[in-house]
Scaffold this motif. Structure first.
Motif, PDB file in Angstrom:
ATOM      1  N   THR A 212     -17.246 -38.418 -20.970  1.00 50.13           N
ATOM      2  CA  THR A 212     -16.767 -38.111 -22.312  1.00 50.13           C
ATOM      3  C   THR A 212     -16.750 -36.604 -22.536  1.00 50.13           C
ATOM      4  O   THR A 212     -17.763 -35.926 -22.347  1.00 50.13           O
ATOM      5  N   ALA A 213     -15.583 -36.090 -22.917  1.00 52.31           N
ATOM      6  CA  ALA A 213     -15.411 -34.648 -23.087  1.00 52.31           C
ATOM      7  C   ALA A 213     -13.994 -34.357 -23.558  1.00 52.31           C
ATOM      8  O   ALA A 213     -13.124 -35.236 -23.516  1.00 52.31           O
ATOM      9  N   VAL A 214     -13.787 -33.125 -23.960  1.00 52.45           N
ATOM     10  CA  VAL A 214     -12.429 -32.619 -24.132  1.00 52.45           C
ATOM     11  C   VAL A 214     -11.988 -32.072 -22.782  1.00 52.45           C
ATOM     12  O   VAL A 214     -12.696 -31.258 -22.181  1.00 52.45           O
ATOM     13  N   TYR A 215     -10.843 -32.526 -22.329  1.00 53.91           N
ATOM     14  CA  TYR A 215     -10.323 -32.114 -21.017  1.00 53.91           C
ATOM     15  C   TYR A 215      -9.219 -31.077 -21.209  1.00 53.91           C
ATOM     16  O   TYR A 215      -8.279 -31.302 -21.990  1.00 53.91           O
TER      17      TYR A 215
ATOM     18  N   ALA B 134     -18.092 -31.201 -22.696  1.00 51.65           N
ATOM     19  CA  ALA B 134     -18.754 -32.268 -23.435  1.00 51.65           C
ATOM     20  C   ALA B 134     -19.443 -31.672 -24.662  1.00 51.65           C
ATOM     21  O   ALA B 134     -19.753 -30.476 -24.684  1.00 51.65           O
ATOM     22  N   PRO B 135     -19.711 -32.488 -25.672  1.00 53.93           N
ATOM     23  CA  PRO B 135     -20.379 -31.993 -26.876  1.00 53.93           C
ATOM     24  C   PRO B 135     -21.697 -31.314 -26.542  1.00 53.93           C
ATOM     25  O   PRO B 135     -22.535 -31.881 -25.828  1.00 53.93           O
ATOM     26  N   GLY B 136     -21.873 -30.104 -27.045  1.00 56.16           N
ATOM     27  CA  GLY B 136     -23.118 -29.387 -26.834  1.00 56.16           C
ATOM     28  C   GLY B 136     -23.290 -28.783 -25.455  1.00 56.16           C
ATOM     29  O   GLY B 136     -24.365 -28.255 -25.145  1.00 56.16           O
ATOM     30  N   LYS B 137     -22.257 -28.863 -24.633  1.00 51.98           N
ATOM     31  CA  LYS B 137     -22.364 -28.333 -23.273  1.00 51.98           C
ATOM     32  C   LYS B 137     -21.285 -27.278 -23.019  1.00 51.98           C
ATOM     33  O   LYS B 137     -20.306 -27.179 -23.756  1.00 51.98           O
TER      34      LYS B 137
END
Length: 124
Positions: A91-94, A40-43
């Motif tokens: 929501t994330a890049v998988y 996820a953004p920022g994680k």
């Protein structure tokens, strides 16, 4: 070398479903565990799900249990992630990844090949 290509990401409303696919080329994945991870953004990137080489064992992070299902079709060199009841926090890049062993977990080594990812966005 193994190339992994993810597809199926997109924008979906909360409560909706998506099915991600990961197609492998170059070498077979049939003798290896496969997994899905997300960032996820920022994680940091985190584990989502994994499946053993013949699909007999599956593993999930707690936050997706009962909502996501990992499966594989070794004849098609493909791994899937069915995602239901999606939440904005999904929501994330998988990313799809191949394990270095037949199963997932301690003693089986880490993931040695990674795809470039597919973006999943869940709106509230």
């Amino acid at each position: 070398q193994v190339q992994l290509v993810e597809s199926g990401g997109g924008l979906v409303q909360a409560g909706g479903s998506l099915r991600l696919s990961c197609v492998a080329s170059g070498r077979t994945i049939s003798s290896y565990a496969m997994g899905w991870f997300r960032q996820a953004p920022g994680k940091e990137r985190e584990f989502v799900a994994a499946i053993s080489w013949r699909g007999g064992r599956t593993y999930y992070t707690d936050s997706v249990k009962g909502r996501f299902t990992i499966s594989r079709d070794n004849g098609k060199n493909t791994v899937y992630l069915q995602m239901n009841s999606l939440k904005p926090e999904d929501t994330a890049v998988y990313y799809c990844a191949r394990g270095s062993g037949m199963d997932y977990g301690p003693g089986y080594g880490g993931m040695d090949y990674w795809g470039k990812g597919t973006l999943v966005t869940v709106s509230s």
